[in-house]
Write an enzyme that holds these catalytic residues in place. Structure first.
Site, PDB file in Angstrom:
ATOM      1  N   CYS A   6      -1.155   6.256   9.043  1.00 44.21           N
ATOM      2  CA  CYS A   6      -1.510   4.990   8.402  1.00 44.21           C
ATOM      3  C   CYS A   6      -2.591   5.302   7.379  1.00 44.21           C
ATOM      4  O   CYS A   6      -2.528   6.323   6.706  1.00 44.21           O
ATOM      5  CB  CYS A   6      -1.953   3.960   9.438  1.00 44.21           C
ATOM      6  SG  CYS A   6      -3.338   4.508  10.468  1.00 44.21           S
ATOM      7  N   ARG A  42       0.841  -1.200   0.000  1.00 43.69           N
ATOM      8  CA  ARG A  42       0.000   0.000   0.000  1.00 43.69           C
ATOM      9  C   ARG A  42       0.873   1.246   0.000  1.00 43.69           C
ATOM     10  O   ARG A  42       0.592   2.218  -0.701  1.00 43.69           O
ATOM     11  CB  ARG A  42      -0.946  -0.003   1.203  1.00 43.69           C
ATOM     12  CG  ARG A  42      -2.031  -1.062   1.135  1.00 43.69           C
ATOM     13  CD  ARG A  42      -2.976  -0.970   2.316  1.00 43.69           C
ATOM     14  NE  ARG A  42      -3.757   0.270   2.273  1.00 43.69           N
ATOM     15  CZ  ARG A  42      -4.438   0.757   3.319  1.00 43.69           C
ATOM     16  NH1 ARG A  42      -4.399   0.131   4.482  1.00 43.69           N
ATOM     17  NH2 ARG A  42      -5.118   1.861   3.197  1.00 43.69           N
TER      18      ARG A  42
END
Length: 279
Positions: free
Chosen positions: A234, A175
């Protein structure tokens, strides 16, 4: 000082602490799965707390899990009987990702004595400790929350720290690199941020690894980050708190970017980097 507690220690202190059960998973965020797990069995006396509605505000310009309304948090804490002198233990199912969010939010509103059950409910079960299906009654606490007791970063602050200091991206490597993005509409990372997957800070049984200092050295490449604060983000500010908990065990000061990637990409003018280097 440790921010963690073992299942055996919690069993010994159970009468003297308030236990909050924050079981949750990103893949089941829009279902009552966490509540179902709690209803099926929990630490005796534990109160269920819903991460999506009680530890975060509705998704919007601030990202997928913006900081919660302090009034909502106060209602939750009072329901659990929390006062200014309470000692609190938070737990989730296993890896402490959601529990770390609770640990951070409670300290953000001024609750100082908060620990996380290392290994979560799985560790409690593995220790053969008793479980309950009874939900405790409202205990009518009187705590007054004081939001803002921990610093935070906005997008500009995160960008500056990525450029001039150390900003950690706690998401999975693929990611971070922009190779895949199963949740947010844009893939990649904040330019200059260093990837440090939060999953690498725990072992297979969900407890924090015992060689935290050695792992931290691999994250920084063996270079001392100095006395400057370390920023962490995050996808939406949940698992970042888990990495902050790990670093707190090492005495490393950290600051959360609550909006994280899901807020960063809401402004198309903000740059996006891809690849496995900071960019």
């Amino acid at each position: 000082m440790t921010h963690l507690i073992t299942a055996g220690q919690l069993a010994h202190e159970i009468e003297d602490v308030v236990v909050l059960d924050v079981r949750w998973a990103l893949t089941t965020a829009n279902t009552p799965a966490g509540r179902k797990d709690y209803d099926a069995g929990h630490v005796p006396g534990a109160f269920f707390v819903d991460l999506d509605t009680e530890l975060a505000s509705p998704a919007g310009d601030g990202g997928r899990h913006p900081l919660p309304d302090p009034a909502v948090v106060q209602t939750v804490l009072r329901r659990a009987g929390i006062t200014e002198h309470s000692r609190v233990v938070v737990l989730d199912g296993k890896e402490s990702y959601a529990a770390a969010r609770a640990w951070w939010v409670l300290r953000w509103v001024g609750i100082n004595d908060v620990r996380v059950l290392d290994g979560g409910y799985a560790a409690w079960l593995a220790a053969g400790l008793p479980v309950s299906t009874e939900e405790p009654a409202d205990r009518h606490g009187d705590v007054e929350v004081r939001p803002g007791q921990l610093p935070t970063l906005d997008a500009a602050g995160a960008a500056a720290l990525a450029r001039d200091g150390l900003l950690l991206d706690a998401r999975a490597p693929e990611r971070y690199a922009g190779e895949t993005e199963p949740i947010d509409p844009v893939a990649g990372h904040v330019p200059g941020a260093v990837n440090s997957p939060t999953a690498a800070w725990v072992t297979g049984d969900g407890t924090f690894r015992r060689d935290l200092a050695e792992h931290w050295a691999t994250v920084t490449g063996g270079v001392d980050p100095g006395d400057g604060t370390v920023g962490v983000y995050c996808g939406s500010g949940v698992t970042a708190a888990h990495e902050m908990l790990a670093l707190a065990e090492l005495g490393v000061d950290t600051v959360l970017y609550p909006g994280s990637w899901s807020e960063w990409i809401r402004d198309a003018a903000r740059p996006v980097a891809t690849g496995h280097s900071p960019g």
